[in-house]
Design a protein around this motif. Sequence first.
Motif, PDB file in Angstrom:
ATOM      1  N   ASP A  76      72.466 -38.280  72.766  1.00 30.55           N
ATOM      2  CA  ASP A  76      71.860 -37.220  73.384  1.00 30.55           C
ATOM      3  C   ASP A  76      71.272 -36.390  72.350  1.00 30.55           C
TER       4      ASP A  76
ATOM      5  N   VAL B 207      69.382 -33.376  70.670  1.00 26.82           N
ATOM      6  CA  VAL B 207      68.799 -31.941  71.118  1.00 26.82           C
ATOM      7  C   VAL B 207      68.216 -30.992  69.878  1.00 26.82           C
TER       8      VAL B 207
ATOM      9  N   THR C 105      66.843 -31.820  64.797  1.00 24.70           N
ATOM     10  CA  THR C 105      67.350 -32.492  65.805  1.00 24.70           C
ATOM     11  C   THR C 105      68.956 -33.169  65.576  1.00 24.70           C
TER      12      THR C 105
ATOM     13  N   ARG D  30      74.300 -33.928  70.382  1.00 25.23           N
ATOM     14  CA  ARG D  30      74.749 -32.693  71.263  1.00 25.23           C
ATOM     15  C   ARG D  30      75.915 -32.523  70.854  1.00 25.23           C
TER      16      ARG D  30
ATOM     17  N   LEU E 256      70.099 -24.968  72.800  1.00 25.42           N
ATOM     18  CA  LEU E 256      69.881 -26.365  72.630  1.00 25.42           C
ATOM     19  C   LEU E 256      68.921 -27.066  73.467  1.00 25.42           C
ATOM     20  N   THR E 257      68.051 -27.426  73.050  1.00 24.58           N
ATOM     21  CA  THR E 257      66.923 -28.009  73.822  1.00 24.58           C
ATOM     22  C   THR E 257      66.885 -29.629  73.840  1.00 24.58           C
ATOM     23  N   PRO E 258      67.055 -30.274  74.906  1.00 22.85           N
ATOM     24  CA  PRO E 258      67.078 -31.744  74.809  1.00 22.85           C
ATOM     25  C   PRO E 258      65.604 -32.329  74.365  1.00 22.85           C
ATOM     26  N   ASN E 259      65.878 -33.341  73.440  1.00 21.31           N
ATOM     27  CA  ASN E 259      64.765 -33.809  72.620  1.00 21.31           C
ATOM     28  C   ASN E 259      64.237 -35.107  73.544  1.00 21.31           C
TER      29      ASN E 259
ATOM     30  N   SER F 192      75.040 -26.241  76.781  1.00 25.67           N
ATOM     31  CA  SER F 192      75.632 -25.701  75.427  1.00 25.67           C
ATOM     32  C   SER F 192      76.669 -24.440  76.086  1.00 25.67           C
TER      33      SER F 192
ATOM     34  N   ASP G 287      69.102 -32.193  83.841  1.00 30.57           N
ATOM     35  CA  ASP G 287      70.391 -31.205  83.158  1.00 30.57           C
ATOM     36  C   ASP G 287      70.841 -30.096  83.671  1.00 30.57           C
TER      37      ASP G 287
END
Length: 649
Positions: free
Chosen positions: A267, A269, A276, A279, A305-308, A336, A374
């Motif tokens: 996962d 982030v 990156t 998570r 935190l931004t999902p990649n 988070s 999410d």
Amino acid sequence: AALAEGLIESVNEIASISGYGCAVKKQYCNLARRLKLLIPMFEEVRESKRPVGEGTAGALVSLEEALDSAKDLLRFGSEGSKIYMVLEREQLMSKFDEVTAHIEQALSAISYEELDISDEVQEQVELVLAQFRRAKGRTDPPDMELYGDLLSLYEGNDVAADPAVLIRLTAKLQLMEITDLTQESLALHEMVSARGEDPGKSIEKMSMLLKKIKDFVQTENPEMDPPAKVEGSLLRSAGEAAATGNHKAPVIPDDFRCPISLELMKDPVIVSTGQTYERSCIEKWLEEGHGTCPKTQQALISTSLTPNYVLRSLIAQWCEANGIEPPKRPESSAFSPADRTKIEVLLRKLISGIPEEQHSAAGEIRLLAKRNADNRIAIAEAGAIPLLVSLLLTPDSRTQEHAVTALLNLSICENNKGAIVSSGAVPGIVHVLKKGSMEARENAAATLFSLSVVDEYKVAIGGSGAIPPLVALLSEGTQRGKKDAAAALFNLCIYQGNKIKAVRASIVPTLMRLLTEPEGTMVDEALAILAILASHSEGKTAIGAAEAVPILVEFISRGSPRKRENAAAILAHLCSGDQRHLAKARELGVIGPLTDLAQNGTDRGKRKAAQLLERMSRYNIEQQKKQARAQAEADAQIHHTQPPSERDS
């Protein structure tokens, strides 16, 4: 009704079974899927007041017995030993064939003329029956590599196992966790002991086989505690196998590894510095009080935190290309502590009682829920749904609109649908549908459509008074509103009881008006809904009274494939048992277009056209017989009234 209820309950139990062993997965999934398609028939039988004959009643009882056998078989495939299922697959497939033959025989013995079910449902049941017949005697070949690998271990006694074989077995059998191995051990003993022969030797050999797999898994990851995953260790063991065998292990690209754990990311982030991480690893780093980026040592200006998503997709593609099971993300929402805190602040505003705060918080939640999956999971987990439901009755139209739209966005997540309905949202959504602003009404209709995807909610939504305001929106809404209302009504009217509600809410005149609008933007939706309604006696009567036949003939003659199909389906219902409509359609020249549809239409269009042509052929024969009888009677009358001298001349 009680028998139908029992049949529905059995199929619902079957639908809840999952996680079949790989040796039987395809066949068992197909069986469960086909049985779920029978639920609409059972529901209509439950609602019907028409008595059935002894033969059909007996067939339904036989079907209930067959479903009980299927339930046992499928549960066996879900909870039983995976090793046993591979080694004893032939025996399991024999039992599978017995069960499916029993179901096919029971379905074949049902007289559908005696059951008060719609044509669409009967067609669906006939399709299921055809699938069972086609599948009879057809067996997919087993996974010979898997069977051979297991057999080599089963018969190998104390011979050292090839690591490459063990890698394949642990992956295919999904015995990669201590909990899975323990469950397999228990299931194996239960299943082998249940056999009608002395289980001693079988238990001993299969247990030794399982022990080899267990020892291998634990050797590769000696610190593994339940229920820790061993995906990473299997990649490492593949490397060790390459050193002793011919299997070359793929090398994980550095960009796919977390800079903290050096493991393949599940996962990924992005932090504020642009780096990156996995998570769980970066969250732990932040929870320990660190305020810097682990890789660059730069100060983090934000803990968000931004999902990649791009990297996650690339990792999945790389895994697939290299024959590796893609890493699975945790099922809980990936949020988070800082993000959760933000949601909690918004929830406190929702319950503050201050209109402006409620309005702004509902608007923010609406946007968050629209952004990604999410967010939808995290917002629901935080307890937002009941608070949003309470705002559906607020006098502030702006807040009301935000609340219903937030629920619409949250309902995209399947797990949230049940939470929304169980929170008592449906009456509030219907209230917005009746009283809200136009945009709020449209979004309320879209929410009801989203929820009505679940069959059990169709009844609850129909019973909540939703159908009349949906019909009103279909008539007076914007283009988008009409589309949303039509989608919801189509879904709801699949349930037989809702068809009556729709007809009594004057849906038929509204649909007929949509068919004749110059723009023609709602024709497909209107025909599709009419095709469903026509299968009910009240719907058929209302459509016939609306003088629909000329319009239907026009669409059969000149419409798109979908329009022709639905128009033919409606006409077939109207002409069933009513020769007035049949005569009218024939008079309007429908035979030529129907002949073309029977040859070139969609599969359903061909069937409906063939039905209509057959009825028209019978009608023509009957008319010719009537004319012949009338002519004979007229001739006889003339002969009877002539003077004797004229008759003798």
